[in-house]
Design a protein around this motif. Structure first.
Motif, PDB file in Angstrom:
ATOM      1  N   ARG A   9     -21.804 -69.227 -83.562  1.00 37.48           N
ATOM      2  CA  ARG A   9     -22.308 -69.630 -82.227  1.00 37.48           C
ATOM      3  C   ARG A   9     -22.164 -71.139 -81.859  1.00 37.48           C
ATOM      4  NH1 ARG A   9     -26.914 -66.712 -83.679  1.00 37.48           N
ATOM      5  NH2 ARG A   9     -26.794 -64.777 -82.927  1.00 37.48           N
ATOM      6  N   PHE A  10     -22.145 -71.794 -82.827  1.00 39.79           N
ATOM      7  CA  PHE A  10     -21.936 -73.344 -82.524  1.00 39.79           C
ATOM      8  C   PHE A  10     -20.379 -73.462 -82.047  1.00 39.79           C
ATOM      9  CE2 PHE A  10     -20.279 -77.376 -84.477  1.00 39.79           C
ATOM     10  CZ  PHE A  10     -20.722 -78.158 -83.335  1.00 39.79           C
ATOM     11  N   LEU A  11     -19.566 -72.893 -82.758  1.00 43.75           N
ATOM     12  CA  LEU A  11     -18.086 -73.211 -82.686  1.00 43.75           C
ATOM     13  C   LEU A  11     -17.523 -72.252 -81.424  1.00 43.75           C
ATOM     14  CD1 LEU A  11     -16.925 -72.286 -86.454  1.00 43.75           C
ATOM     15  CD2 LEU A  11     -17.225 -74.659 -85.066  1.00 43.75           C
ATOM     16  N   GLN A  12     -18.377 -71.296 -80.806  1.00 44.61           N
ATOM     17  CA  GLN A  12     -17.906 -70.707 -79.601  1.00 44.61           C
ATOM     18  C   GLN A  12     -18.116 -71.534 -78.701  1.00 44.61           C
ATOM     19  OE1 GLN A  12     -20.488 -67.304 -79.811  1.00 44.61           O
ATOM     20  NE2 GLN A  12     -19.212 -66.007 -81.276  1.00 44.61           N
ATOM     21  N   ASP A  36     -15.339 -66.428 -71.378  1.00 47.38           N
ATOM     22  CA  ASP A  36     -16.291 -67.416 -72.086  1.00 47.38           C
ATOM     23  C   ASP A  36     -16.363 -67.028 -73.824  1.00 47.38           C
ATOM     24  OD1 ASP A  36     -18.441 -68.632 -73.316  1.00 47.38           O
ATOM     25  OD2 ASP A  36     -19.813 -68.490 -71.603  1.00 47.38           O
ATOM     26  N   PRO A  37     -15.876 -67.742 -74.687  1.00 49.58           N
ATOM     27  CA  PRO A  37     -16.191 -67.310 -76.162  1.00 49.58           C
ATOM     28  C   PRO A  37     -17.584 -67.126 -76.622  1.00 49.58           C
ATOM     29  CG  PRO A  37     -15.334 -69.290 -76.203  1.00 49.58           C
ATOM     30  CD  PRO A  37     -15.307 -68.801 -74.652  1.00 49.58           C
ATOM     31  N   THR A  38     -18.430 -67.710 -75.705  1.00 49.11           N
ATOM     32  CA  THR A  38     -20.005 -67.588 -76.225  1.00 49.11           C
ATOM     33  C   THR A  38     -20.341 -66.109 -76.056  1.00 49.11           C
ATOM     34  OG1 THR A  38     -20.870 -68.312 -74.282  1.00 49.11           O
ATOM     35  CG2 THR A  38     -20.523 -70.061 -75.787  1.00 49.11           C
ATOM     36  N   LYS A  39     -19.698 -65.256 -75.294  1.00 46.01           N
ATOM     37  CA  LYS A  39     -19.996 -63.904 -75.218  1.00 46.01           C
ATOM     38  C   LYS A  39     -19.871 -63.191 -76.221  1.00 46.01           C
ATOM     39  CE  LYS A  39     -21.677 -64.820 -71.223  1.00 46.01           C
ATOM     40  NZ  LYS A  39     -20.935 -65.289 -70.043  1.00 46.01           N
ATOM     41  N   LEU A  40     -18.854 -63.783 -77.321  1.00 42.06           N
ATOM     42  CA  LEU A  40     -18.161 -62.831 -78.418  1.00 42.06           C
ATOM     43  C   LEU A  40     -19.463 -62.590 -79.120  1.00 42.06           C
ATOM     44  CD1 LEU A  40     -15.029 -64.756 -79.062  1.00 42.06           C
ATOM     45  CD2 LEU A  40     -15.187 -62.450 -78.201  1.00 42.06           C
ATOM     46  N   PRO A  41     -19.669 -61.438 -79.986  1.00 48.24           N
ATOM     47  CA  PRO A  41     -20.509 -61.068 -80.927  1.00 48.24           C
ATOM     48  C   PRO A  41     -20.454 -62.113 -82.186  1.00 48.24           C
ATOM     49  CG  PRO A  41     -19.129 -59.496 -80.888  1.00 48.24           C
ATOM     50  CD  PRO A  41     -18.667 -60.122 -79.762  1.00 48.24           C
ATOM     51  N   PRO A  42     -21.379 -62.905 -82.503  1.00 47.01           N
ATOM     52  CA  PRO A  42     -21.253 -63.867 -83.613  1.00 47.01           C
ATOM     53  C   PRO A  42     -20.833 -63.472 -84.975  1.00 47.01           C
ATOM     54  CG  PRO A  42     -23.563 -63.838 -83.035  1.00 47.01           C
ATOM     55  CD  PRO A  42     -22.739 -62.775 -82.064  1.00 47.01           C
ATOM     56  N   GLY A  43     -21.149 -62.088 -85.190  1.00 42.83           N
ATOM     57  CA  GLY A  43     -20.918 -61.570 -86.539  1.00 42.83           C
ATOM     58  C   GLY A  43     -19.567 -61.003 -86.665  1.00 42.83           C
ATOM     59  N   ALA A  44     -18.532 -61.046 -85.820  1.00 41.90           N
ATOM     60  CA  ALA A  44     -17.330 -60.372 -85.763  1.00 41.90           C
ATOM     61  C   ALA A  44     -16.487 -60.828 -86.836  1.00 41.90           C
ATOM     62  CB  ALA A  44     -16.583 -60.633 -84.180  1.00 41.90           C
ATOM     63  N   THR A  55      -8.961 -59.812 -83.708  1.00 42.38           N
ATOM     64  CA  THR A  55     -10.481 -59.258 -83.987  1.00 42.38           C
ATOM     65  C   THR A  55     -11.332 -59.567 -82.983  1.00 42.38           C
ATOM     66  OG1 THR A  55      -9.658 -59.465 -86.461  1.00 42.38           O
ATOM     67  CG2 THR A  55     -12.043 -59.416 -85.952  1.00 42.38           C
ATOM     68  N   LEU A  56     -11.514 -61.069 -82.655  1.00 43.89           N
ATOM     69  CA  LEU A  56     -12.279 -61.465 -81.591  1.00 43.89           C
ATOM     70  C   LEU A  56     -12.186 -60.585 -80.179  1.00 43.89           C
ATOM     71  CD1 LEU A  56     -12.512 -65.233 -82.005  1.00 43.89           C
ATOM     72  CD2 LEU A  56     -13.971 -63.666 -82.887  1.00 43.89           C
ATOM     73  N   ALA A  57     -11.027 -60.714 -79.843  1.00 41.24           N
ATOM     74  CA  ALA A  57     -10.609 -59.813 -78.488  1.00 41.24           C
ATOM     75  C   ALA A  57     -11.015 -58.508 -78.536  1.00 41.24           C
ATOM     76  CB  ALA A  57      -9.142 -60.097 -78.169  1.00 41.24           C
ATOM     77  N   ALA A  58     -10.749 -57.822 -79.606  1.00 38.79           N
ATOM     78  CA  ALA A  58     -11.435 -56.423 -79.645  1.00 38.79           C
ATOM     79  C   ALA A  58     -13.081 -56.349 -79.525  1.00 38.79           C
ATOM     80  CB  ALA A  58     -10.683 -55.672 -81.108  1.00 38.79           C
ATOM     81  N   ALA A  59     -13.579 -57.198 -80.248  1.00 39.29           N
ATOM     82  CA  ALA A  59     -15.078 -57.264 -80.498  1.00 39.29           C
ATOM     83  C   ALA A  59     -15.513 -57.756 -79.051  1.00 39.29           C
ATOM     84  CB  ALA A  59     -15.487 -58.308 -81.579  1.00 39.29           C
ATOM     85  N   GLY A  60     -14.929 -58.473 -78.238  1.00 44.24           N
ATOM     86  CA  GLY A  60     -15.391 -58.876 -76.906  1.00 44.24           C
ATOM     87  C   GLY A  60     -15.855 -57.909 -76.074  1.00 44.24           C
ATOM     88  N   PHE A  86      -8.252 -70.321 -78.473  1.00 45.17           N
ATOM     89  CA  PHE A  86      -7.165 -69.450 -77.801  1.00 45.17           C
ATOM     90  C   PHE A  86      -7.819 -68.317 -77.248  1.00 45.17           C
ATOM     91  CE2 PHE A  86      -4.186 -71.244 -80.849  1.00 45.17           C
ATOM     92  CZ  PHE A  86      -3.141 -71.187 -80.328  1.00 45.17           C
ATOM     93  N   TYR A  87      -8.901 -67.592 -77.411  1.00 45.35           N
ATOM     94  CA  TYR A  87      -9.686 -66.770 -76.724  1.00 45.35           C
ATOM     95  C   TYR A  87     -10.084 -67.181 -75.190  1.00 45.35           C
ATOM     96  CZ  TYR A  87     -13.151 -63.229 -75.384  1.00 45.35           C
ATOM     97  OH  TYR A  87     -13.809 -62.284 -74.676  1.00 45.35           O
TER      98      TYR A  87
END
Ligand SMILES: [Zn+2]
Length: 653
Positions: free
Chosen positions: A623-626, A605-613, A447-452, A597-598
């Motif tokens: 955001r904190f966990l990223q 960089d996982p902080t570039k992931l949308p936080p609502g994914a 899910t995260l990778a697809a949203a990145g 893992f991402y």
């Protein structure tokens, strides 16, 4: 071997009494030559106290290679005066007792220093028959003289420490310990990771070739600095530099070259004699498995008559067309960047069977080329040493310009191996237990990778079973069957959550068995480092140690999820990563694992992931966990020894 105890060599002058103005000769300090320090090497032939003429010969044991290096301290300089230093290399013999060409010991200018730390060049020496005479104006006290500004194992360690203090991307590590009980210091910029471009640079396989260490130091200094191109190179690549390979011979002032039965640069076989060669091979193979190597450079100094930098290349017929084109492109970049005073004008020489019919396979650059399956540029750089222009500053400049050429070469280069993360779709097999399937970690990662930003498709399969261990998976056989189906980019291995802490020998026994199967299908093993139980936080130390050790041994990757959990809990005690049982993850806990893992697998960089994914995790928590995931993966990757837990990431100001 040259004696290691203190040696003070002093030949008193019994010349006529000095003029009345001077104190009597007997009460004046006498000029004395010392070589009882790291890298010291000199044998006194004569000292004329009144005329200030010091005649020495290089002091290295020919059984430890060419006796061309010299370095000594002169004490007893009672007043400001002109000293004449004569290096007389005319009577030298090699290890076989044959006359040794004295010119190797006689650079146009020597190096000298008041304090042994700040060095400068002498004026041009005056050549004699097998000798060179350098004249230096000195003040009272002591002075150091050497073939070139010395650079020993200790110099390397201190230099690397200073570099690491000002550049957070520079990670010092010890390549190995030598039989002489000395460390071989090294430094790495960036993390080895799938898809990362790798660079390996080593200097000083021949101990006397001091100038090559200054080239290496110039490269490291530039890499650690503020230059935008250096920063870009640090981001994109993993660069390892070993400034001194033959630390032992450097320490005792021996030459190393042609040391019987063979020297370091003829030692690249399956059974190397020298610890640093064995350790470099292991490290290089591990880098190849983790991410690949694009550039390998072995830094040397050439013969006395070589007046410009040049490169040894493999024979054309040993290279594919594509590989040969890479060499040409790299050399073109070098012509553009290495502009001097030591200028690269395009000269190359051929290594391989024509250069050394018997031993060419066992030379560093040949071995590296073979190890990297021929898509790599593996060369030897020869930087002159015999000219007036060969000051430390100019040698360091060669190193910097080498860095610029590497940056230019790698700027548009993608990994030849087409690692998974450069494709659009990634196939991952998860082998583990409930720590993997509770909250469905594989699906959350997809899910995260697809949203990145890259919209990457991650397809997963799994072999999971409650409480299962790697031993259990191995014995039951289904995991191996799934691995053998093939097509995986990565196979994730998660041991039972207590095993790596309580019975690490089991992890270490069964992980390699599964890894061997994973390797057979061309996939990369990734260890899923799980977290400590809620009631036993220190457990993470044992878990992380076992996983990093095993990964390092196998050249595999680690997703440092447990360390990320530790950092998150330390910074935000209010955040619940655990489920009610204090063992399994809450959705936030799994989210943190997925971000780790991402960052580990995709290298982004996982902080570039949308936080609502992921709906189950509030955006602010996400955001904190990223950030925690990014900082943990960066810190973990930056610990090349792999044996110590990296420091927990600090909260950002
Ligand atoms: Zn050499």
């Amino acid at each position: 071997m040259r004696s290691l105890f203190a040696v003070v060599l002093c030949v008193a002058s019994f010349a006529a009494l000095s003029p009345a103005a001077d104190p009597p000769a007997a009460s004046r300090p006498a000029l004395a030559v010392h070589n009882d320090f790291e890298g010291g090497s000199a044998k006194v032939l004569s000292i004329d106290q009144d005329a200030g003429v010091v005649r020495v010969q290089p002091g290295g044991d020919p059984k430890l290679g060419w006796p061309c290096w010299w370095s000594f301290k002169l004490t007893g300089i009672d007043r400001a005066r002109t000293l004449t230093i004569v290096i007389d290399a005319s009577g030298l013999k090699d290890h076989a007792g044959k006359p040794f060409d004295p010119s190797w010991a006689l650079p146009a200018r020597a190096a000298w220093s008041r304090d042994g730390r700040t060095w400068r060049q002498t004026a041009d020496g005056k050549a004699g028959k097998g000798s060179m005479t350098y004249t230096v104006e000195v003040e009272a006290g002591e002075a150091h003289f050497a073939w070139a500004e010395p650079f020993t194992g200790t110099t390397a360690a201190e230099f690397i420490r200073q570099v690491a203090a000002r550049c957070k991307d520079a990670q010092p590590f010890v390549l190995c310990r030598t039989p002489g009980g000395r460390d071989v210091p090294a430094v790495r910029f960036g993390q080895p990771a799938p898809g990362k471009l790798g660079v390996w640079v080593q200097a000083r396989q021949h101990a006397w070739e001091c100038g090559s260490s200054h080239v290496a130091a110039g490269l490291v200094h530039w890499l650690a600095g503020d230059d935008e191109r250096a920063a870009a190179l640090r981001r994109r690549t993993c660069i390892t530099v070993v400034p001194v390979m033959d630390v032992d011979n450097v320490a005792v002032g021996a030459g190393g070259k042609n040391q019987p039965p063979h020297d370091h640069n003829r030692d690249w076989s399956d059974k190397p004699l020298y610890a640093s060669v064995a350790a470099a091979q292991k490290e290089i193979l591990s880098l190849i498995r983790q991410g690949g190597l694009e550039v390998c450079l072995d830094l040397h100094n050439p013969g006395k008559n070589d007046r410009e930098p040049f490169f040894f290349l493999p024979p054309r017929e040993q290279c594919s067309d594509a590989n040969w084109a890479d060499y040409q492109r790299f050399l073109a970049g070098l012509r553009q960047e290495m502009v001097g005073p030591l200028t690269y004008k395009g000269r190359t020489r051929e290594s391989g069977p024509k250069y050394d019919p018997k031993m060419w396979r066992f030379m560093g650059a040949s071995w590296m080329r073979q190890a990297t399956d021929g898509h790599t540029v593996a060369m030897t750089l020869e930087t002159p040493w015999s000219l007036s222009e060969c000051s430390t500053d100019n040698l360091r400049r060669v190193g910097r310009e080498l860095g610029l050429a590497i940056e230019l070469y790698l700027r548009d280069r993608r990994c030849a191996a087409q690692p998974a993360w450069e494709k659009d779709t990634m196939q991952i097999l998860f082998i583990g237990n409930s720590y993997t399937y509770v909250n469905d970690l594989p699906r959350m990662l997809s899910t995260l990778a697809a949203a990145g930003p890259r919209k990457l498709r991650i397809q997963t399969d799994r072999q999971v079973e409650g409480g299962q261990s790697l031993m259990g998976h191995w014995n039951k056989g289904q995991a191996v069957e799934k691995i053998r189906k093939g097509g995986w980019d990565f196979v994730v291995l998660q041991d039972q959550s207590l095993t790596p802490a309580m019975r690490p020998q089991l992890t270490k026994e069964y992980a390699p068995k599964l890894d061997a199967e994973i390797r057979k299908v061309g996939a990369t093993t990734v260890f899923y480092m799980t977290w400590a139980r809620k009631k036993d936080p220190p457990m993470i130390d044992k878990l992380s140690r076992t996983y990093t050790e095993v990964a390092r041994e196998l050249g595999a990757a680690v997703a440092p999820v447990g360390l990320a959990w530790k950092a998150a809990i330390e910074q935000r005690a209010d955040l619940e990563l655990f489920a009610a049982d204090g063992s399994h993850p809450s959705p936030a806990g799994t989210y943190l694992a997925a971000c780790v893992f991402y960052a580990t697998l995709i290298g982004e960089d996982p902080t570039k992931l949308p936080p609502g994914a992921v709906k189950a995790v509030p955006a602010e928590t996400a955001r904190f966990l990223q950030t925690i995931a990014r900082d943990t993966v960066t810190a973990q990757a930056a610990a090349p020894s792999g044996l110590d837990s990296p420091p927990a990431p600090q909260p950002r100001k």
